[in-house]
Design a protein around this motif. Sequence first.
Motif, PDB file in Angstrom:
ATOM      1  N   GLY A   1     -67.286  16.690  24.446  1.00  0.00           N
ATOM      2  CA  GLY A   1     -66.072  17.301  23.932  1.00  0.00           C
ATOM      3  C   GLY A   1     -65.482  18.409  24.779  1.00  0.00           C
ATOM      4  N   ALA A   2     -66.358  19.137  25.500  1.00  0.00           N
ATOM      5  CA  ALA A   2     -65.896  20.327  26.203  1.00  0.00           C
ATOM      6  C   ALA A   2     -64.776  20.059  27.199  1.00  0.00           C
ATOM      7  CB  ALA A   2     -67.072  20.970  26.920  1.00  0.00           C
ATOM      8  N   PHE A   3     -64.695  18.849  27.679  1.00  0.00           N
ATOM      9  CA  PHE A   3     -63.767  18.590  28.766  1.00  0.00           C
ATOM     10  C   PHE A   3     -62.815  17.452  28.439  1.00  0.00           C
ATOM     11  CE2 PHE A   3     -62.533  19.897  32.686  1.00  0.00           C
ATOM     12  CZ  PHE A   3     -62.603  18.984  33.699  1.00  0.00           C
ATOM     13  N   SER A   4     -62.812  17.052  27.182  1.00  0.00           N
ATOM     14  CA  SER A   4     -62.119  15.833  26.834  1.00  0.00           C
ATOM     15  C   SER A   4     -60.607  15.915  26.991  1.00  0.00           C
ATOM     16  CB  SER A   4     -62.468  15.436  25.407  1.00  0.00           C
ATOM     17  OG  SER A   4     -62.244  16.530  24.559  1.00  0.00           O
ATOM     18  N   ALA A   5     -60.064  17.134  27.074  1.00  0.00           N
ATOM     19  CA  ALA A   5     -58.625  17.251  27.272  1.00  0.00           C
ATOM     20  C   ALA A   5     -58.203  16.607  28.579  1.00  0.00           C
ATOM     21  CB  ALA A   5     -58.216  18.715  27.265  1.00  0.00           C
TER      22      ALA A   5
ATOM     23  N   GLU B   1     -53.509  20.432  24.603  1.00  0.00           N
ATOM     24  CA  GLU B   1     -54.240  20.764  23.365  1.00  0.00           C
ATOM     25  C   GLU B   1     -55.063  19.585  22.859  1.00  0.00           C
ATOM     26  OE1 GLU B   1     -51.040  20.950  23.873  1.00  0.00           O
ATOM     27  OE2 GLU B   1     -50.299  22.971  23.520  1.00  0.00           O
ATOM     28  N   ARG B   2     -54.877  18.425  23.464  1.00  0.00           N
ATOM     29  CA  ARG B   2     -55.529  17.191  23.053  1.00  0.00           C
ATOM     30  C   ARG B   2     -55.276  16.946  21.554  1.00  0.00           C
ATOM     31  NH1 ARG B   2     -59.939  15.698  20.824  1.00  0.00           N
ATOM     32  NH2 ARG B   2     -60.619  13.570  21.203  1.00  0.00           N
ATOM     33  N   ARG B   3     -54.013  17.021  21.231  1.00  0.00           N
ATOM     34  CA  ARG B   3     -53.637  16.869  19.824  1.00  0.00           C
ATOM     35  C   ARG B   3     -52.640  15.723  19.696  1.00  0.00           C
ATOM     36  NH1 ARG B   3     -51.147  21.684  18.665  1.00  0.00           N
ATOM     37  NH2 ARG B   3     -49.120  20.906  18.029  1.00  0.00           N
ATOM     38  N   VAL B   4     -52.805  14.941  18.631  1.00  0.00           N
ATOM     39  CA  VAL B   4     -51.873  13.839  18.375  1.00  0.00           C
ATOM     40  C   VAL B   4     -51.403  13.964  16.930  1.00  0.00           C
ATOM     41  CG1 VAL B   4     -51.573  11.335  18.311  1.00  0.00           C
ATOM     42  CG2 VAL B   4     -53.088  12.338  20.024  1.00  0.00           C
ATOM     43  N   GLU B   5     -50.080  13.846  16.737  1.00  0.00           N
ATOM     44  CA  GLU B   5     -49.509  13.934  15.381  1.00  0.00           C
ATOM     45  C   GLU B   5     -48.513  12.800  15.183  1.00  0.00           C
ATOM     46  OE1 GLU B   5     -47.704  17.742  15.046  1.00  0.00           O
ATOM     47  OE2 GLU B   5     -49.623  18.817  15.076  1.00  0.00           O
ATOM     48  N   ARG B   6     -48.447  12.352  13.950  1.00  0.00           N
ATOM     49  CA  ARG B   6     -47.402  11.381  13.638  1.00  0.00           C
ATOM     50  C   ARG B   6     -46.721  11.834  12.354  1.00  0.00           C
ATOM     51  NH1 ARG B   6     -47.095   4.753  13.390  1.00  0.00           N
ATOM     52  NH2 ARG B   6     -44.835   4.815  13.105  1.00  0.00           N
TER      53      ARG B   6
ATOM     54  N   LEU C   1     -58.660  11.709  17.187  1.00  0.00           N
ATOM     55  CA  LEU C   1     -59.097  10.645  18.099  1.00  0.00           C
ATOM     56  C   LEU C   1     -60.335  11.094  18.863  1.00  0.00           C
ATOM     57  CD1 LEU C   1     -55.664   9.638  19.724  1.00  0.00           C
ATOM     58  CD2 LEU C   1     -56.867   8.415  17.913  1.00  0.00           C
ATOM     59  N   THR C   2     -61.201  10.138  19.162  1.00  0.00           N
ATOM     60  CA  THR C   2     -62.338  10.439  20.039  1.00  0.00           C
ATOM     61  C   THR C   2     -61.771  10.582  21.456  1.00  0.00           C
ATOM     62  OG1 THR C   2     -62.785   8.156  20.621  1.00  0.00           O
ATOM     63  CG2 THR C   2     -63.867   9.001  18.626  1.00  0.00           C
ATOM     64  N   PRO C   3     -62.537  11.172  22.374  1.00  0.00           N
ATOM     65  CA  PRO C   3     -62.034  11.316  23.749  1.00  0.00           C
ATOM     66  C   PRO C   3     -61.595   9.983  24.358  1.00  0.00           C
ATOM     67  CG  PRO C   3     -63.964  12.682  23.458  1.00  0.00           C
ATOM     68  CD  PRO C   3     -63.828  11.884  22.204  1.00  0.00           C
ATOM     69  N   ARG C   4     -62.340   8.917  24.105  1.00  0.00           N
ATOM     70  CA  ARG C   4     -61.981   7.618  24.699  1.00  0.00           C
ATOM     71  C   ARG C   4     -60.677   7.095  24.073  1.00  0.00           C
ATOM     72  NH1 ARG C   4     -64.355   6.141  29.158  1.00  0.00           N
ATOM     73  NH2 ARG C   4     -66.437   6.206  28.269  1.00  0.00           N
TER      74      ARG C   4
END
Lengths: 257, 225
Positions: free
Chosen positions: A28-32, A172-177, A184-187
């Motif tokens: 998780g630490a680097f998933s952005a 921010e690795r954020r997704v909104e609808r 979401l997972t990193p993948r």
Amino acid sequence: MDGSTASSSAGSTITGMNACPAEAEPSGAFSALAGRRILIVEDDLSLAGFLRTELQSHGLTVEIVHDGEAALSALQGERPYDLLILDLNLPKLDGIHLLQRVKPARTRILVLTARSRVEDKVKALQTGADDCLTKPFSYQELLARVQVLLRRGAGLVPNCSKVGDLVLYREERRVERNGRRIELTPREFAILEFMMRHVGKPVSRATLLEEVWNMPADPTTNIVDVYMKYVRDKVDLPGEVKLTHTIRGVGYELRDA
Amino acid sequence: MLNQTLETGMPTGVAESAAVDAKDRFGVTMAEGLHALAQPLTILRSTVALLASPEAPETARRRYLDLSAEQVQRACDLFECLQDLVIANQSEAVRAPFAASTLIAAATDDPKITLDVSNASIHVLATGELPAALGDYARTLQALVAALKIAISLSCAGDCVELRAIASGGSLRMAVTSPRVHGRTLNSSQRLTLALADANIRSQRGRFTFTEDPFSASMELPFAA
């Protein structure tokens, strides 16, 4: 993942994938920065392999070559890299000469050197390197520098992408609808992020496998379909306009209606 | 095809410049050795720190430990090479007669030559009865083992590395030849090993040469009177 099949939490079964440490979900630490492409040019096979495994575990797509000529060829390819990690002391064509011959426009460059002379580092920085790290270094320091360079490089790609009412924030690795937060997972994030960069265009399974998993095309695996289903189930809820589309015989497309 | 050749030896009449050259060569080789050490030390620094991380899962911890063990061994081998290099420059070589056949038998039986890794074999070719050579048995053996070890490591299953020993113009010439073009440059550890072999033979006023691809190494020592 052990063996050739693996069950997911959602009940789908992934087939055709051999055990591979890189297939583990990125930490998780680097998933952005998941899905960013890195080229490592290092002639020491052990060190190159070690760096690849560690960076892949953070969701990065990593390729390695072991000499300057192979690096030159890779950098002149069609698919650009986000970051080049370059050892200076290379067979066939050394790092400084490589930098003099090719200056990829959007690729950040981190130079590795065991040369202690200040002049070598100055020359590397003057020739186009963005940063320099002296061996022996610790992986944690390299990772921090990679993170900074990729963040800086990410400025070339907009932080925010929109398709209809779906919004993705890279930083921010954020997704909104429509105001709804999508976890979401990193993948999964890497898949959607890639699809967002190719809105309105069909993306093949082979391309996704290559870009997101850094694996060559493999018709025996259904991992892309399985992960795409996870993404679709989270993005397109019942009653919402469908944004993820299957293109029969090709792959997938993200588009507004 | 790569064909870099390093020629060493001690031509008569140029002893002074050769001494200066030897000092330069020693400095350069030590610097290259320290450079080679930077690779395993980088991995070691990293794995030690990663092992200390509470987030590391058990499988990753096992991998980091295995990597640490490999890299400690690699660093030890490099340090040993550097130590031998210092000794070769620090102390005079022995000059005593020894039988080439004894040396060759010892070299091909040396446990450092792991034939099982590549399934290659060593074929010894010696022309007749060779007179005793004059030099330092231990240093010559170390140089010969180093050359064989590199040739074997660059070989594939079924390859036959040739070790030829001949009497040539009052000296014993031993040549190790790998039949395969490997298409790579030698790595820093192999270069350091060859630099040590070079220093060992040169310290006996002998002559050492090598080519990279296909790999071959040759050493010459005078015969005992």
